[in-house]
Write a protein that holds these residues in place. Structure first.
Motif, PDB file in Angstrom:
ATOM      1  N   SER A  65       0.804  -1.220   0.000  1.00  9.85           N
ATOM      2  CA  SER A  65       0.000   0.000   0.000  1.00  9.85           C
ATOM      3  C   SER A  65       0.838   1.272   0.000  1.00  9.85           C
ATOM      4  CB  SER A  65      -0.952   0.012   1.203  1.00  9.85           C
ATOM      5  OG  SER A  65      -0.218  -0.058   2.415  1.00  9.85           O
ATOM      6  N   VAL A  66       2.119   1.152   0.367  1.00  7.02           N
ATOM      7  CA  VAL A  66       2.997   2.328   0.376  1.00  7.02           C
ATOM      8  C   VAL A  66       4.182   2.069  -0.551  1.00  7.02           C
ATOM      9  CG1 VAL A  66       4.455   3.855   1.752  1.00  7.02           C
ATOM     10  CG2 VAL A  66       2.353   2.914   2.750  1.00  7.02           C
ATOM     11  N   ILE A  67       4.321   2.901  -1.568  1.00 11.13           N
ATOM     12  CA  ILE A  67       5.431   2.780  -2.520  1.00 11.13           C
ATOM     13  C   ILE A  67       6.726   3.206  -1.824  1.00 11.13           C
ATOM     14  CG2 ILE A  67       6.336   3.744  -4.681  1.00 11.13           C
ATOM     15  CD1 ILE A  67       3.356   3.913  -5.578  1.00 11.13           C
ATOM     16  N   PRO A  68       7.826   2.461  -1.993  1.00  8.98           N
ATOM     17  CA  PRO A  68       9.015   2.651  -1.145  1.00  8.98           C
ATOM     18  C   PRO A  68       9.763   3.977  -1.327  1.00  8.98           C
ATOM     19  CG  PRO A  68       9.455   1.032  -2.869  1.00  8.98           C
ATOM     20  CD  PRO A  68       7.997   1.298  -2.897  1.00  8.98           C
ATOM     21  N   ASP A  69       9.680   4.583  -2.521  1.00  7.21           N
ATOM     22  CA  ASP A  69      10.448   5.815  -2.731  1.00  7.21           C
ATOM     23  C   ASP A  69       9.903   6.581  -3.933  1.00  7.21           C
ATOM     24  OD1 ASP A  69      11.623   4.517  -5.068  1.00  7.21           O
ATOM     25  OD2 ASP A  69      12.921   3.458  -3.649  1.00  7.21           O
ATOM     26  N   TYR A 102       1.549  -3.059  -6.332  1.00  8.43           N
ATOM     27  CA  TYR A 102       1.223  -1.952  -5.436  1.00  8.43           C
ATOM     28  C   TYR A 102      -0.278  -1.657  -5.481  1.00  8.43           C
ATOM     29  CZ  TYR A 102       6.256  -1.247  -5.594  1.00  8.43           C
ATOM     30  OH  TYR A 102       7.615  -1.436  -5.516  1.00  8.43           O
ATOM     31  N   ASP A 103      -0.751  -0.980  -4.434  1.00  5.20           N
ATOM     32  CA  ASP A 103      -2.153  -0.590  -4.395  1.00  5.20           C
ATOM     33  C   ASP A 103      -2.250   0.902  -4.118  1.00  5.20           C
ATOM     34  OD1 ASP A 103      -4.887  -0.770  -4.534  1.00  5.20           O
ATOM     35  OD2 ASP A 103      -5.106  -2.221  -2.909  1.00  5.20           O
ATOM     36  N   CYS A 104      -3.466   1.421  -4.132  1.00  4.42           N
ATOM     37  CA  CYS A 104      -3.693   2.852  -3.953  1.00  4.42           C
ATOM     38  C   CYS A 104      -5.071   3.081  -3.377  1.00  4.42           C
ATOM     39  CB  CYS A 104      -3.561   3.575  -5.291  1.00  4.42           C
ATOM     40  SG  CYS A 104      -4.846   3.073  -6.489  1.00  4.42           S
ATOM     41  N   GLU A 105      -5.353   4.323  -3.072  1.00  4.23           N
ATOM     42  CA  GLU A 105      -6.706   4.771  -2.788  1.00  4.23           C
ATOM     43  C   GLU A 105      -7.217   5.513  -4.020  1.00  4.23           C
ATOM     44  OE1 GLU A 105      -7.024   6.318   1.597  1.00  4.23           O
ATOM     45  OE2 GLU A 105      -5.013   6.824   0.833  1.00  4.23           O
ATOM     46  N   LYS A 106      -8.440   6.007  -3.931  1.00  5.55           N
ATOM     47  CA  LYS A 106      -8.958   6.954  -4.920  1.00  5.55           C
ATOM     48  C   LYS A 106      -9.497   8.170  -4.192  1.00  5.55           C
ATOM     49  CE  LYS A 106     -10.186   3.563  -8.468  1.00  5.55           C
ATOM     50  NZ  LYS A 106     -11.297   2.787  -9.075  1.00  5.55           N
ATOM     51  N   GLN A 107      -9.447   9.306  -4.877  1.00  5.91           N
ATOM     52  CA  GLN A 107     -10.094  10.495  -4.322  1.00  5.91           C
ATOM     53  C   GLN A 107     -11.183  10.952  -5.290  1.00  5.91           C
ATOM     54  OE1 GLN A 107      -8.753  14.966  -3.234  1.00  5.91           O
ATOM     55  NE2 GLN A 107      -7.936  13.386  -1.854  1.00  5.91           N
ATOM     56  N   PHE A 108     -12.384  11.131  -4.739  1.00 10.44           N
ATOM     57  CA  PHE A 108     -13.525  11.652  -5.480  1.00 10.44           C
ATOM     58  C   PHE A 108     -13.760  13.093  -5.023  1.00 10.44           C
ATOM     59  CE2 PHE A 108     -14.058   7.143  -5.804  1.00 10.44           C
ATOM     60  CZ  PHE A 108     -14.772   6.901  -6.973  1.00 10.44           C
ATOM     61  N   VAL A 109     -13.863  14.011  -5.969  1.00  8.94           N
ATOM     62  CA  VAL A 109     -14.155  15.404  -5.657  1.00  8.94           C
ATOM     63  C   VAL A 109     -15.463  15.774  -6.357  1.00  8.94           C
ATOM     64  CG1 VAL A 109     -12.685  16.227  -7.555  1.00  8.94           C
ATOM     65  CG2 VAL A 109     -13.295  17.783  -5.705  1.00  8.94           C
ATOM     66  N   TYR A 110     -16.338  16.500  -5.634  1.00  6.91           N
ATOM     67  CA  TYR A 110     -17.674  16.833  -6.130  1.00  6.91           C
ATOM     68  C   TYR A 110     -17.861  18.349  -6.145  1.00  6.91           C
ATOM     69  CZ  TYR A 110     -18.238  12.014  -4.479  1.00  6.91           C
ATOM     70  OH  TYR A 110     -18.068  10.678  -4.243  1.00  6.91           O
ATOM     71  N   GLY A 111     -18.720  18.816  -7.026  1.00 11.04           N
ATOM     72  CA  GLY A 111     -19.039  20.235  -7.045  1.00 11.04           C
ATOM     73  C   GLY A 111     -19.332  20.728  -8.443  1.00 11.04           C
ATOM     74  N   LEU A 162      -5.026   7.878  -5.730  1.00  8.69           N
ATOM     75  CA  LEU A 162      -4.274   8.565  -4.678  1.00  8.69           C
ATOM     76  C   LEU A 162      -3.215   7.592  -4.143  1.00  8.69           C
ATOM     77  CD1 LEU A 162      -4.045  11.104  -2.839  1.00  8.69           C
ATOM     78  CD2 LEU A 162      -5.670   9.971  -1.295  1.00  8.69           C
ATOM     79  N   ILE A 163      -1.957   7.947  -4.357  1.00 14.59           N
ATOM     80  CA  ILE A 163      -0.830   7.064  -4.056  1.00 14.59           C
ATOM     81  C   ILE A 163      -0.149   7.473  -2.756  1.00 14.59           C
ATOM     82  CG2 ILE A 163       1.374   6.183  -4.929  1.00 14.59           C
ATOM     83  CD1 ILE A 163      -0.841   5.525  -6.796  1.00 14.59           C
ATOM     84  N   GLU A 171       4.013  10.315   2.241  1.00 11.27           N
ATOM     85  CA  GLU A 171       3.244  11.395   1.634  1.00 11.27           C
ATOM     86  C   GLU A 171       2.255  10.790   0.632  1.00 11.27           C
ATOM     87  OE1 GLU A 171       5.434  14.703   0.068  1.00 11.27           O
ATOM     88  OE2 GLU A 171       7.109  14.379   1.440  1.00 11.27           O
ATOM     89  N   LYS A 172       1.324  11.621   0.181  1.00 14.60           N
ATOM     90  CA  LYS A 172       0.325  11.158  -0.791  1.00 14.60           C
ATOM     91  C   LYS A 172       0.374  12.037  -2.030  1.00 14.60           C
ATOM     92  CE  LYS A 172      -2.808   9.191   2.636  1.00 14.60           C
ATOM     93  NZ  LYS A 172      -3.689   8.077   2.418  1.00 14.60           N
ATOM     94  N   ARG A 173       0.141  11.403  -3.170  1.00 13.23           N
ATOM     95  CA  ARG A 173       0.116  12.116  -4.442  1.00 13.23           C
ATOM     96  C   ARG A 173      -1.018  11.566  -5.315  1.00 13.23           C
ATOM     97  NH1 ARG A 173       3.033  14.825  -1.919  1.00 13.23           N
ATOM     98  NH2 ARG A 173       5.094  15.684  -2.459  1.00 13.23           N
ATOM     99  N   ILE A 174      -1.553  12.451  -6.142  1.00  9.15           N
ATOM    100  CA  ILE A 174      -2.555  12.076  -7.145  1.00  9.15           C
ATOM    101  C   ILE A 174      -1.853  11.807  -8.469  1.00  9.15           C
ATOM    102  CG2 ILE A 174      -4.423  12.970  -8.615  1.00  9.15           C
ATOM    103  CD1 ILE A 174      -5.606  12.362  -5.992  1.00  9.15           C
ATOM    104  N   ILE A 175      -2.271  10.734  -9.148  1.00 13.81           N
ATOM    105  CA  ILE A 175      -1.848  10.503 -10.535  1.00 13.81           C
ATOM    106  C   ILE A 175      -3.068  10.680 -11.432  1.00 13.81           C
ATOM    107  CG2 ILE A 175      -1.061   8.788 -12.214  1.00 13.81           C
ATOM    108  CD1 ILE A 175       0.833   7.682 -10.170  1.00 13.81           C
ATOM    109  N   ASP A 176      -2.989  11.660 -12.323  1.00 16.99           N
ATOM    110  CA  ASP A 176      -4.094  11.948 -13.242  1.00 16.99           C
ATOM    111  C   ASP A 176      -3.545  12.645 -14.487  1.00 16.99           C
ATOM    112  OD1 ASP A 176      -6.421  12.472 -14.552  1.00 16.99           O
ATOM    113  OD2 ASP A 176      -7.263  13.818 -13.038  1.00 16.99           O
TER     114      ASP A 176
END
Length: 312
Positions: free
Chosen positions: A130-134, A185-194, A214-215, A225-230
């Motif tokens: 779940s956490v990428i090493p570097d 590896y795994d990740c989360e996702k982030q959903f943004v609304y509006g 969300l990585i 730390e966390k980062r978005i890939i898009d």
């Protein structure tokens, strides 16, 4: 989204229009211009400039219905469906995002959508890191994902439709996550609304929500730390989630704002604003949507082509 696309047509019983009722002719002309958007769940309704902006399950595009006396019954049906997260049958004016007609769904339709939309968080048996090493590994994974973009020489089928941001973010995010899983590896996702607006650099798109992966990774100090890939918004590399949300509210494209955002597990395919979840564990819908959009680029066509054949 379960969508059955067809243009309504009518057979004439007369060999001449000379004796036809002109009111009937006008009525049929309006109906012929309607497209069956399909049976789907409306998940948001907001008043905007003399009309209502409607959000539907899965699709990120906004749709509209005029605030008129003639549409009052349709608007009431949509409000009730939003409240209950139940489906309705939607008809659009052809080649537009404007809702022309709303019909009730059947009891069978309601049961089906209740069975696929769930509040239950489904765990996966497959385990991944779940956490990428570097940072170097993170950048390498970003390159792998970007190389799967439609139009690149290394893209496999289905390619990822980063160059067509009008719709399909849910499928792009799910395919990106599959690439991560294949690398261990795994990740989360982030959903943004509006009221979201984004720029491709050459044109602007409007969304009711947007989603990306969300990585989590360890920086040089070993801090997570966390980062978005898009790559549909940032082709140069991963970015912070605050920078990503800012890109989703680009006011050079018009008024824009974020109403809320939420992180989910990576296996969530779609999350409604109310928190209901949809899954696509076998990637059938994901791959189908990407294939339909694979030849498109820029901000046209809008609305996007139907993906009703993909299910949901």
């Amino acid at each position: 989204m379960m969508v059955f696309v067809s243009v309504l047509s009518f057979n004439s019983c007369s060999d001449s229009g000379a004796n036809q009722d002109p009111n009937l002719v006008a009525k049929e002309s309006n109906e012929i211009a309607m497209k069956d958007f399909g049976k789907t769940v409306p998940v948001g309704i907001d008043k905007e400039d003399g009309k209502f902006k409607i959000s539907f399950m899965v699709t990120a595009q906004p749709y509209y219905i005029r605030d008129t006396k003639e549409n009052a019954g349709y608007i009431s049906m949509i409000r009730q469906a939003v409240e209950n997260e139940t489906p309705v049958q939607i008809f659009l004016k052809a080649n537009t995002s404007e809702i022309a007609k709303v019909d009730k769904a059947t009891a069978e339709d309601i049961r089906y959508f209740k069975s696929i939309l769930t509040k239950e968080v489904k765990e996966e048996s497959r385990k991944a890191v779940s956490v990428i090493p570097d940072l170097a590994t993170l950048n390498s994974l970003f390159a792998q994902i970007k190389n799967q973009a439609c139009g690149t020489s290394t893209a496999s089928s289905p390619c990822i439709t980063f160059r067509y941001p009008v719709d399909g973010c849910y499928a792009r995010a799910h395919k990106m996550r599959q690439i991560l899983l294949n690398a261990g590896y795994d990740c989360e996702k982030q959903f943004v609304y509006g009221n979201l607006r984004a720029s491709t650099g050459t044109c602007c798109v409007s969304w009711v929500y947007h989603v990306a992966i969300l990585i989590s990774f360890k920086n040089a100090s070993g801090i997570v730390e966390k980062r978005i890939i898009d790559p549909s918004l940032f082709s140069s590399g991963p970015v912070t989630d605050s920078a990503w949300r800012a890109a989703c509210t680009n006011t050079s494209c018009g008024s824009a704002s974020v109403s809320s955002y939420a992180n989910t597990a990576g296996n969530v395919y779609y999350r409604s604003p109310a928190g209901s979840l949809l899954y696509d564990n076998n990637y059938v819908n994901t791959n189908c949507v990407l294939n339909i959009f694979s030849s498109l680029s820029g901000c046209s066509p809008s609305p996007a082509p139907s993906v009703g054949s993909c299910g949901f």
